[in-house]
Motif scaffolding. Structure first.
Motif, PDB file in Angstrom:
ATOM      1  N   ASP A 129       0.842  -1.198   0.000  1.00 58.23           N
ATOM      2  CA  ASP A 129       0.000   0.000   0.000  1.00 58.23           C
ATOM      3  C   ASP A 129       0.875   1.244   0.000  1.00 58.23           C
ATOM      4  O   ASP A 129       0.634   2.211  -0.732  1.00 58.23           O
ATOM      5  CB  ASP A 129      -0.907  -0.032   1.248  1.00 58.23           C
ATOM      6  N   LYS A 138      -1.658   4.190  -7.105  1.00 56.26           N
ATOM      7  CA  LYS A 138      -2.655   3.343  -6.462  1.00 56.26           C
ATOM      8  C   LYS A 138      -3.934   3.251  -7.308  1.00 56.26           C
ATOM      9  O   LYS A 138      -4.545   2.188  -7.396  1.00 56.26           O
ATOM     10  CB  LYS A 138      -2.980   3.870  -5.061  1.00 56.26           C
ATOM     11  N   LYS A 187      -5.624  -0.077  -8.624  1.00 58.38           N
ATOM     12  CA  LYS A 187      -7.004  -0.369  -8.257  1.00 58.38           C
ATOM     13  C   LYS A 187      -7.828  -0.748  -9.489  1.00 58.38           C
ATOM     14  O   LYS A 187      -8.517  -1.777  -9.511  1.00 58.38           O
ATOM     15  CB  LYS A 187      -7.610   0.864  -7.578  1.00 58.38           C
ATOM     16  N   LEU A 242      -6.418  -4.094 -11.025  1.00 53.17           N
ATOM     17  CA  LEU A 242      -6.802  -5.274 -10.236  1.00 53.17           C
ATOM     18  C   LEU A 242      -8.280  -5.581 -10.435  1.00 53.17           C
ATOM     19  O   LEU A 242      -8.687  -6.744 -10.527  1.00 53.17           O
ATOM     20  CB  LEU A 242      -6.498  -5.042  -8.751  1.00 53.17           C
ATOM     21  N   VAL A 246      -8.616  -3.964  -4.587  1.00 53.77           N
ATOM     22  CA  VAL A 246      -7.276  -3.584  -4.118  1.00 53.77           C
ATOM     23  C   VAL A 246      -7.163  -3.730  -2.591  1.00 53.77           C
ATOM     24  O   VAL A 246      -6.138  -4.185  -2.080  1.00 53.77           O
ATOM     25  CB  VAL A 246      -6.898  -2.163  -4.614  1.00 53.77           C
TER      26      VAL A 246
END
Ligand code: GL9
Length: 841
Positions: free
Chosen positions: A96, A105, A109, A112, A119
């Motif tokens: 993270d 991120k 996200k 994924l 995430v």
């Protein structure tokens, strides 16, 4: 810079330069590639754990590239570096943090999600890196984050323990320790099998004399152990700077086995040699604020310090500078006394190996080192028996004796009429057996000594290090109040709050300059903002309530006042006072009529924290908390009015969930005992109020946020000595409310009274060293104030917002800048990012 690839072939390299993913599509591509090749799996058997591994590998690839560039940049700039030596780095999870700091991120996200994962679930797969006990180790981790984020050329040096801090299980109300084997799959470390150092132990010292009559010491014989480097990249936030944390692992120096022994049939003993070597870095000592003087611990310390110094000196020598310039290129910070042997080791390298004379070498040593003290508790101050030091490190003991001799001669010249001062400040304590006082050695060998909060820094100057202030003058002693990284402790732990703050301050710049938080004070009357603020706290409490239900089976009402104390269990931190207070609340509720009860403010008392395995009293405290919970949580008279929860295995990742869910948290150490505390800062930064004593950083938090926004109680540090004296020699009776609590325990209300006899007699019969009884009345009164204040939600939210707005001072960025300017004398290295914009100062 010399390159291994000749000019004509370099085009091929440049053409194939790796860049790592930049967008969702490239991220997915990397994910699938890692699943199918690196992990040898496929879409038909890719569970969340495999997805975590693949995502980590994708991010790791990006980190490595920036990390290489950062190291090249630092080598090229050839400026001063700081080395942070710490036996503990309590890093927690890395994925993270890597996503946030790299700034991808959102990409991860979305990627994924395309591949079928959330995430948050993937992040949850990671095992904490728990190479530390508590505040001291977590501080080192926050410092690494700030050093990289501020573009300082800095390295961390530590030990690569095979087992970090144990996992705590609670069985029948008792703590049970389970080993934490965390290296099964760790994508965040890089073994450097080519970076090794041979470390010597035991043996003896021979002296030789050259033609000029100069004597040289030769440390000969003994045992060799190999140190192997493992590197961990540390990404900075919103900067390409990626620093290095180097952890040393021990191996037998002769390779896999001693082949001669092996060939001659002594299989077992050759394997035993190897195992003995590997034992050095096998396990983290699980004590907090306690030193036990074990030989293996001293071996760990020397092993790590010697490997690190060899590395630092090797890097310096590449610059071909003269030794005099060493302190212009190198600053070394000692995180507590654990690495103090580094002072002796550098003196040994300079005198014995490099041929400098004593005074010149000692000058360099003193200019290089800084020492941070983290506690005044006498049981935590390291001392090593002279006999053990003689046996394990014979040459180092000689050097320590010489350092002490020259130091005491200086003191004698300065204080010719004071015989006693020599005994008091000697690095060698003339006890039976004689001991080496590591803190004194650290002071004598450093140019600056700092405490970690104002009160603490003042206390060390007037108590344990008083004589040294007389000798060296006050300027050598300074304060750097601890801080925390807002990246992990605000943005990662509480993304919704961070988002809300950014909507009002206009950007996420407050994550780089935390003083910008003060802008939200202008929104104090903004109704929608206040409502959202309250909703976020509630949502965080709902999440914690779910976790409590799933791990303990107890249902708690998220509308109750959540009262949290999470930290190592220690008598000085006074979890015993907290649970006695909870019992008092329970007894009071029981005595009320049902109609009166309904008017009380519902509470959930939440505890968490590990006890050192050998700390009997701390384990009793855990046991009592659990027994009280078992009674209170099942009492139909009580219902939601009081719940008592002990959360198992408190660690960094759990802290990230628990802290944002607190209404009030407890920082209630006996005044003068908690050097700083850092979770106090984390709670306030997340909108929780705190109840606390006038101790450590609580005092500076009060100064920043205002005394209306904190619940302070209890005796002051300046009165502790007199109170203790009176307990011993005056008349001393236990507070009447506390006596009723003891009565209930002794009646068997919370199980076998015998189990808690030690906790009670410590207060009643053995001098109440931690002043539980002295502070109990004002503690209970203050909790009433908390209840009343919480009833007025409007007022509470005002306090909460105001406090957060004023927390800017407590960023570890501020703290690192103070070290850089006041102690290390280093500058950030400006960074040209790829789009040509200079980042960092
Ligand atoms: C500690 C102090 O007890 C804390 O008050 C302080 O905040 C931290 C960081 O400076 O250092 N000293 C200490 O020995 N521990 C601390 O937490 N314990 C360990 O973590 C080993």
């Amino acid at each position: 810079v010399e390159a291994s690839i000749p000019e004509p072939q370099r085009d091929a390299w440049t053409k194939h330069q790796v860049n790592g993913f930049k967008n969702k599509d490239e991220f997915e591509n990397e994910m699938v590639r890692h699943v199918e090749t690196t992990l040898a799996r496929s879409m038909f058997n890719c569970d969340e754990s495999a997805a975590y591994s693949a995502a980590s590998l994708a991010f790791r690839d990006r980190l490595i590239l920036e990390w290489n560039r950062t190291q090249q940049r630092q080598t090229f700039a050839d400026s001063k570096r700081v080395y942070y030596l710490s036996l503990e780095f309590l890093m927690g999870r890395a994925l993270d943090n890597a996503m946030l700091n790299i700034g991808l991120k959102d990409v991860a996200k979305a990627g994924l999600s395309d591949l079928g994962f959330r995430v948050e679930d993937i992040i949850e797969q990671e095992h904490d890196a728990a190479l530390g006990n508590g505040g001291l180790g977590r501080l080192a981790a926050c410092f690494l984050d700030s050093l990289a984020s501020l573009n300082y050329p800095a390295w961390g040096y530590g030990l690569r323990y095979r087992y970090g801090i144990f996992k705590q299980e609670i069985i029948d109300g008792y703590q049970v320790e389970v080993p934490d084997y965390w290296l099964d799959f760790n994508p965040w470390e890089f073994p450097r099998h080519d970076v090794t150092v041979d470390i010597q132990f035991y043996g003896n010292v021979r002296k030789s004399q050259d033609d000029n009559g100069r004597t040289t010491a030769h440390w000969e014989g003994g045992e060799m152990v190999k140190a192997v480097a493992y590197d961990v990249p540390i990404p900075g936030y919103a900067t390409p700077s990626t620093n290095n944390l180097r952890l040393w692992s021990s191996k037998a120096a002769s390779g896999e086995f001693d082949f001669q022994k092996f060939n001659s049939g002594e299989y077992e003993s050759s394997v035993a040699d190897q195992q003995r070597a590997e034992t050095i870095s096998a396990v983290l000592y699980p004590n907090d604020n306690l030193e036990r003087g074990k030989e293996l611990r001293l071996k760990q310390q020397y092993f790590w310090v010697a490997a690190s110094l060899y590395d630092i000196v090797r890097r310096f020598k590449k610059t071909k500078r003269s030794w005099r310039e060493f302190p212009d290129q190198v600053a070394i910070q000692l995180n507590d006394t654990h690495p103090t042997l580094a002072i002796v080791e550098l003196q040994r390298i300079l005198c014995d190996l490099e041929g400098l004379d004593w005074d010149e070498a000692w000058n360099i040593v003193q200019q290089t080192f800084g020492y941070t003290n983290h506690t005044v508790l006498p049981e935590a101050l390291e001392k090593w028996p002279v006999g053990l030091m003689q046996h394990l490190l014979p040459r180092h003991l000689q050097i320590i004796y010489d350092i002490n001799l020259y130091f005491l001669q200086k003191v004698e010249r300065a204080f010719p009429n004071d015989r006693d001062i020599l005994r008091r400040v000697s690095i060698i304590e003339e006890s039976q057996p004689k001991m080496v006082r590591m803190a004194y050695l650290a002071i004598v060998g450093s140019h600056k000594v700092n405490g970690v909060a104002e009160l603490h820094s003042d206390l060390i100057k007037t108590t344990i290090f008083k004589d040294f202030v007389e000798i060296f003058g006050p300027d050598k002693f300074t304060n750097v109040t601890n801080g925390i990284t807002p990246r992990r402790w605000l943005h990662q732990a509480n993304p919704r709050l961070s988002e809300l703050i950014s909507s009002k301050t206009g950007s996420f710049d407050f994550l780089k300059d935390l003083t910008l938080l003060n802008k939200i004070e202008l929104c104090i009357n903004d109704k929608a903002f206040r409502k959202e603020w309250a909703e976020i706290k509630y949502a965080n409490k709902v999440r914690l309530a779910k976790y409590i239900k799933s791990t303990t089976g107890v249902v708690v009402n998220p509308s109750s006042l959540f009262d949290v104390q999470v930290k190592r269990i220690h008598e000085y931190k006074r979890q015993q006072m907290n649970i006695f207070g909870v019992i008092h609340r329970y007894l009071t509720l029981k005595a009320l009529s049902p109609a009166e009860r309904k008017k009380q403010m519902p509470r959930v008392s939440i505890f968490g924290g590990k006890a050192a395995p050998g700390y009997w009293m701390a384990k009793q405290i855990i046991h009592l908390i659990n027994n009280v919970g078992a009674v209170v949580n099942n009492d139909p008279d009580i219902g939601d009015l009081l719940k008592v929860i002990f959360l198992e295995d408190y660690n960094v990742s759990k802290a990230e969930m628990i802290i944002p869910a607190s209404d009030i948290s407890e920082h209630i150490s006996t005044a003068g005992t908690e050097a700083s505390g850092t979770s106090n800062m984390k709670f306030v930064l997340n909108g929780g109020l705190i109840i606390g004593t006038c101790d450590g950083a609580n005092i500076e938090i009060t100064r920043e946020i205002g005394e209306n926004n904190i619940f302070l109680f209890g005796n002051l540090a300046e009165d502790v000595e007199d109170l203790r004296h009176n307990h011993t020699y005056g008349s001393h009776s236990v507070d009447s409310d506390l006596a009723k609590v003891f009565e209930a325990i002794e009646k068997g209300t919370f199980g076998e009274p015998h189990d808690f006899a030690g906790m009670i007699s410590a207060v009643r019969d053995h001098g109440d060293y931690y002043l539980v009884s002295d502070d109990f009345h004002s503690y209970i009164e203050t909790h009433h104030l908390v209840d009343e204040s919480y009833r007025n939600q409007d007022e509470w939210i005002t306090k909460s917002i105001t406090s957060v707005a004023r927390m800017g001072f407590f960023s570890s960025d501020r703290c690192i800048n103070e070290y850089a300017e006041g102690i290390w004398n280093i500058e950030p290295l400006p960074v040209e990012s790829k789009d040509g914009v200079a980042k960092g100062e």
